[in-house]
Design a protein around this motif. Structure first.
Motif, PDB file in Angstrom:
ATOM      1  N   ASN A   6       0.753  -1.108  -0.082  1.00  0.00           N
ATOM      2  CA  ASN A   6      -0.006  -0.182   0.101  1.00  0.00           C
ATOM      3  C   ASN A   6       1.009   1.302  -0.122  1.00  0.00           C
ATOM      4  O   ASN A   6       0.721   2.231  -0.678  1.00  0.00           O
ATOM      5  CB  ASN A   6      -0.862  -0.075   1.464  1.00  0.00           C
ATOM      6  CG  ASN A   6      -2.194   0.598   1.133  1.00  0.00           C
ATOM      7  OD1 ASN A   6      -2.460   1.082   0.039  1.00  0.00           O
ATOM      8  ND2 ASN A   6      -3.219   0.173   1.694  1.00  0.00           N
ATOM      9  N   LEU A  10       0.818   4.216  -2.945  1.00  0.00           N
ATOM     10  CA  LEU A  10       0.811   5.431  -2.795  1.00  0.00           C
ATOM     11  C   LEU A  10       1.783   6.391  -3.025  1.00  0.00           C
ATOM     12  O   LEU A  10       1.769   7.641  -3.829  1.00  0.00           O
ATOM     13  CB  LEU A  10       0.503   5.775  -1.145  1.00  0.00           C
ATOM     14  CG  LEU A  10      -0.796   5.136  -0.878  1.00  0.00           C
ATOM     15  CD1 LEU A  10      -0.901   4.986   0.868  1.00  0.00           C
ATOM     16  CD2 LEU A  10      -2.050   6.124  -1.088  1.00  0.00           C
ATOM     17  N   GLN A  13       2.429   6.905  -6.933  1.00  0.00           N
ATOM     18  CA  GLN A  13       1.345   8.083  -7.538  1.00  0.00           C
ATOM     19  C   GLN A  13       1.797   9.365  -7.041  1.00  0.00           C
ATOM     20  O   GLN A  13       1.542  10.260  -7.770  1.00  0.00           O
ATOM     21  CB  GLN A  13      -0.130   7.795  -6.673  1.00  0.00           C
ATOM     22  CG  GLN A  13      -0.826   6.652  -7.516  1.00  0.00           C
ATOM     23  CD  GLN A  13      -1.877   6.022  -6.543  1.00  0.00           C
ATOM     24  OE1 GLN A  13      -2.597   6.780  -6.091  1.00  0.00           O
ATOM     25  NE2 GLN A  13      -2.201   4.683  -6.578  1.00  0.00           N
ATOM     26  N   ASN A  14       2.262   9.506  -5.670  1.00  0.00           N
ATOM     27  CA  ASN A  14       2.604  10.897  -5.309  1.00  0.00           C
ATOM     28  C   ASN A  14       3.797  10.626  -4.472  1.00  0.00           C
ATOM     29  O   ASN A  14       3.596  10.237  -3.050  1.00  0.00           O
ATOM     30  CB  ASN A  14       1.494  11.614  -4.443  1.00  0.00           C
ATOM     31  CG  ASN A  14       1.671  12.785  -3.983  1.00  0.00           C
ATOM     32  OD1 ASN A  14       3.180  13.405  -4.262  1.00  0.00           O
ATOM     33  ND2 ASN A  14       0.727  13.503  -3.593  1.00  0.00           N
ATOM     34  N   LEU A  17       4.082  12.697  -0.697  1.00  0.00           N
ATOM     35  CA  LEU A  17       3.461  12.425   0.437  1.00  0.00           C
ATOM     36  C   LEU A  17       4.100  12.119   1.835  1.00  0.00           C
ATOM     37  O   LEU A  17       5.256  11.562   1.579  1.00  0.00           O
ATOM     38  CB  LEU A  17       2.607  11.282   0.551  1.00  0.00           C
ATOM     39  CG  LEU A  17       1.340  11.094  -0.615  1.00  0.00           C
ATOM     40  CD1 LEU A  17       0.701   9.964  -0.621  1.00  0.00           C
ATOM     41  CD2 LEU A  17      -0.090  12.233  -0.024  1.00  0.00           C
ATOM     42  N   GLN A  21       1.366  11.823   6.606  1.00  0.00           N
ATOM     43  CA  GLN A  21       0.096  11.416   5.448  1.00  0.00           C
ATOM     44  C   GLN A  21       0.127  10.040   5.157  1.00  0.00           C
ATOM     45  O   GLN A  21      -0.979   9.499   5.273  1.00  0.00           O
ATOM     46  CB  GLN A  21       0.341  12.398   4.248  1.00  0.00           C
ATOM     47  CG  GLN A  21       0.046  13.729   4.568  1.00  0.00           C
ATOM     48  CD  GLN A  21       0.350  14.695   3.315  1.00  0.00           C
ATOM     49  OE1 GLN A  21       1.223  14.468   2.608  1.00  0.00           O
ATOM     50  NE2 GLN A  21      -0.468  15.667   3.087  1.00  0.00           N
ATOM     51  N   LEU A  24      -1.551   8.035   8.143  1.00  0.00           N
ATOM     52  CA  LEU A  24      -3.040   8.298   8.087  1.00  0.00           C
ATOM     53  C   LEU A  24      -3.382   7.417   7.092  1.00  0.00           C
ATOM     54  O   LEU A  24      -4.588   6.774   7.436  1.00  0.00           O
ATOM     55  CB  LEU A  24      -3.380   9.688   7.813  1.00  0.00           C
ATOM     56  CG  LEU A  24      -2.958  10.536   9.282  1.00  0.00           C
ATOM     57  CD1 LEU A  24      -3.140  12.117   8.753  1.00  0.00           C
ATOM     58  CD2 LEU A  24      -3.812  10.278  10.290  1.00  0.00           C
ATOM     59  N   LEU A  25      -3.154   7.532   6.075  1.00  0.00           N
ATOM     60  CA  LEU A  25      -3.686   6.766   4.647  1.00  0.00           C
ATOM     61  C   LEU A  25      -3.788   5.208   4.914  1.00  0.00           C
ATOM     62  O   LEU A  25      -4.729   4.700   4.530  1.00  0.00           O
ATOM     63  CB  LEU A  25      -2.891   6.988   3.580  1.00  0.00           C
ATOM     64  CG  LEU A  25      -3.059   8.599   2.912  1.00  0.00           C
ATOM     65  CD1 LEU A  25      -2.275   8.818   1.952  1.00  0.00           C
ATOM     66  CD2 LEU A  25      -4.602   8.402   2.346  1.00  0.00           C
ATOM     67  N   THR A  26      -2.645   4.896   5.802  1.00  0.00           N
ATOM     68  CA  THR A  26      -2.396   3.352   5.922  1.00  0.00           C
ATOM     69  C   THR A  26      -2.926   2.634   7.150  1.00  0.00           C
ATOM     70  O   THR A  26      -3.232   1.764   7.305  1.00  0.00           O
ATOM     71  CB  THR A  26      -1.148   3.003   5.340  1.00  0.00           C
ATOM     72  OG1 THR A  26      -0.267   3.430   6.382  1.00  0.00           O
ATOM     73  CG2 THR A  26      -0.528   2.997   3.973  1.00  0.00           C
ATOM     74  N   GLY A  27      -3.272   3.591   8.124  1.00  0.00           N
ATOM     75  CA  GLY A  27      -3.873   3.282   9.256  1.00  0.00           C
ATOM     76  C   GLY A  27      -2.600   2.842  10.179  1.00  0.00           C
ATOM     77  O   GLY A  27      -2.744   2.047  11.184  1.00  0.00           O
ATOM     78  N   GLU A 157     -11.779  16.551 -11.767  1.00  0.00           N
ATOM     79  CA  GLU A 157     -12.033  17.120 -10.386  1.00  0.00           C
ATOM     80  C   GLU A 157     -13.089  18.254 -10.305  1.00  0.00           C
ATOM     81  O   GLU A 157     -13.645  18.572  -9.347  1.00  0.00           O
ATOM     82  CB  GLU A 157     -10.737  17.581 -10.007  1.00  0.00           C
ATOM     83  CG  GLU A 157      -9.755  16.419  -9.802  1.00  0.00           C
ATOM     84  CD  GLU A 157      -9.861  15.576  -8.589  1.00  0.00           C
ATOM     85  OE1 GLU A 157     -10.642  16.115  -7.652  1.00  0.00           O
ATOM     86  OE2 GLU A 157      -9.070  14.621  -8.574  1.00  0.00           O
ATOM     87  N   ARG A 159     -16.413  18.668 -11.037  1.00  0.00           N
ATOM     88  CA  ARG A 159     -17.750  18.133 -11.170  1.00  0.00           C
ATOM     89  C   ARG A 159     -18.644  19.018 -10.907  1.00  0.00           C
ATOM     90  O   ARG A 159     -18.514  20.086  -9.990  1.00  0.00           O
ATOM     91  CB  ARG A 159     -17.672  16.633 -10.452  1.00  0.00           C
ATOM     92  CG  ARG A 159     -16.999  15.581 -11.028  1.00  0.00           C
ATOM     93  CD  ARG A 159     -16.899  14.401 -10.068  1.00  0.00           C
ATOM     94  NE  ARG A 159     -15.915  14.892  -9.223  1.00  0.00           N
ATOM     95  CZ  ARG A 159     -15.768  14.270  -7.836  1.00  0.00           C
ATOM     96  NH1 ARG A 159     -16.678  13.365  -7.558  1.00  0.00           N
ATOM     97  NH2 ARG A 159     -14.883  14.495  -7.120  1.00  0.00           N
TER      98      ARG A 159
END
Lengths: 163, 388
Positions: A6, A10, A13-14, A17, A21, A24-27, A157, A159
């Motif tokens: 994971n 992440l 893609q970026n 991070l 961050q 938080l994203l992966t817990g 983005e 919308r």
């Protein structure tokens, strides 16, 4: 244990991070994430971080070319000997061994067409094991490294807010 | 010159425009606005589902379907409700396929509400229940669900609001905008309050697939509650199919037959292409839901964690894809906060009062954006609060 796959997805893609961050994203805890990243870096799973740059917009002239080459494999070393020679050339961005009618495929960037021509004729072709080359120039970049280069390309983005 | 004011229904004229809409009109006039306001998935409908829609068009399947929806689709919905939520609904007589969950809400209210009836509405909640109830002549009774109770509906609040005129209780869980869910135990307490009443429950379970940590419990699956429940659900949120406009009701057949009439006369049938695509979604879309749920879960943690580290009191949502922080803790009212954030940092979030009076002082932040988009917007929010 931090979910390594994971974290890698992440970061792919970026890469910007932060550890906080990612945690938080992966817990996971920040310590666990930092440790995982260090491990991946030491093992060479994470090989580097780079920005995807649109050089035309930055005002620098640049041309990209794909060059496919036929190579006579060397005894004992196969294709690796020539790959090692080519990958040390700074103009070359990537080198692949490929299937199909050619043996290897390179991508390179240069200031202009003349530089590419010079590279192919003066540096690549003279390598003893290179028997032929096929050069393709990039006319327009639409997407690279997962990033769209067209305005609003692929992004939704903006919308409608309907309620 | 026609005097429209005297001709148009006083009720429709008295409806307030959506508070979400109002705020974004302001945002649209500005450049470079980063929005966190959209209430629909950012994902595109999974390709295999789109492909089936396209195939159906190529095969010329462009006519009306049965009013209640294609039999094949209703059979799949019935199986799905059983598989996911342990519910038993007869495909032929108890399911009506509608134009989104919105139509399902509308026809359910119209089927039950008489002039002067009371509709019990937990707040904060999505913006459509109140105006649609009022168009039926209902008096809407708000049931405040505060942060101190994790934005859940308590049995005491419900009990205190019930009168002989109470007709419909709306159960909008998992909740937009708070992200609150109701567990089985909490729903059981609600069911005990309702047991000897004649109150009908409109259980809007459109976010039922998007829960984190708890599996969604359908109100109709509780002992004795099936007979008084109309389930509203649909494909928009679970399968990222908002533009296809497809939802459904599941209700006892005595109710479904009436809902079907309203649907038949007002709508004829839900879009045919969407129905074909929805069959595919139900048959082969479970893993798509899983994937999207995982993404929302990551983003939810990022947004909640980052907001908390900035000092926002923030409830951890257990469902849907919104975060609902308390924003009036910085010396500004909620409305001022949203307006100044928009003007100074060009970030658009929705003020909580758009979702009912009990949302005042909060704001809805949607997590249906990419991680990069969320990270940028959160960075701007941080820059903004540093100026306060």
């Amino acid at each position: 244990m931090a979910n390594g796959m994971n974290i890698l997805s992440l970061l792919e893609q970026n890469a910007r991070l932060s550890v906080a961050q990612l945690a938080l994203l992966t817990g996971e805890t920040e310590e666990a994430v930092a440790k995982k990243i260090d491990e991946y870096t030491a093992k060479g799973v994470i090989c580097g971080y780079r920005a995807v740059i649109n050089w035309e917009k930055a005002g620098r002239e640049s041309i990209q070319a794909f060059i496919r080459i036929k190579v006579t494999p060397q005894p004992e070393q196969g294709f690796e000997a020539v790959a090692r020679q080519i990958m040390t050339m700074p103009e070359v961005d990537s080198v692949y061994l490929v299937s199909g009618s050619y043996d290897m495929s390179l991508t390179m960037s240069a200031k202009n067409l003349r530089e590419v021509a010079h590279f192919v004729s003066a540096r690549l072709s003279p390598l003893g094991s290179v028997t032929s080359t096929d050069t393709t120039f990039v006319l327009e970049r639409y997407k690279e490294g997962g990033v769209c280069f067209l305005e609003n390309g692929g992004s939704d983005e903006k919308r409608e807010v309907i309620l | 010159m026609i005097d429209y004011k005297s001709l148009l229904s006083p009720t429709v004229q008295s409806l307030k425009p959506s508070g979400i809409r109002k705020f974004f009109d302001l945002a649209e006039a500005m450049d470079d606005v980063i929005s966190l306001g959209v209430g629909e998935p950012d994902f595109q409908t999974p390709w295999h589902i789109r492909q089936v829609g396209i195939d159906s068009l190529q095969q010329g399947k462009t006519k009306y379907t049965a009013n209640k929806g294609m039999t094949e689709l209703r059979v799949e919905i019935s199986k799905y409700l059983n598989r996911r939520f342990n519910l038993e609904y007869d495909a032929d007589s108890e399911i009506v396929v509608t134009v989104g969950g919105s139509e399902a809400i509308d026809i359910t209210l119209r089927a039950f509400v008489n002039l002067g009836d009371e509709v019990l509405l937990p707040e904060p909640c999505f913006v459509c229940y109140e105006p649609l109830s009022r168009m039926c002549g209902a008096k809407v009774v708000p049931l405040p669900c505060g942060m101190e109770n994790n934005f859940k509906l308590s049995a005491e609040t419900l009990k205190a609001a019930i009168t002989p005129k109470s007709k419909v209780l709306i159960l909008p869980f998992p909740n937009n905008p708070t992200g609150a869910i109701m567990t089985e135990d909490e729903l059981l307490k609600i069911s005990k309050v309702l047991k000897n009443t004649n109150i009908i429950v409109l259980s809007d379970e459109i976010y039922g697939e998007l829960t984190y940590g708890h599996h969604h419990v359908s109100f109709a699956s509780l002992p004795g509650m099936r007979e008084r429940t109309v389930i509203v659900n649909g494909f928009s949120k679970a399968y990222a199919m908002t533009g296809w406009r497809l939802g459904y009701t599941a209700a006892p057949k005595e109710v479904a037959v009436q809902l079907a009439k309203l649907h038949q006369f007002a709508i004829m049938c839900a879009p045919t292409t969407a129905q074909h695509a929805a069959i595919e979604a139900l048959r082969h879309g479970d893993s798509d839901i899983e994937e999207m749920r995982g993404q929302y879960d990551m983003r939810r943690r990022l947004v909640v964690g980052t907001l908390r580290s900035m000092g926002f009191p923030c409830f951890e949502p257990e469902g849907a894809f919104y975060v609902f922080p308390k924003i009036d803790a910085f010396g500004l009212t909620g409305e001022e906060f949203c307006e100044q954030l928009l003007k100074q940092q060009h970030v658009a979030i929705v003020p909580g009062e758009a979702f009912g009076e009990s949302g005042r002082g909060f704001a809805r932040i949607s997590c249906s954006y990419s991680i990069n988009h969320l990270a940028t917007a959160l960075g701007r929010i941080e820059a903004f609060i540093k100026t306060l």
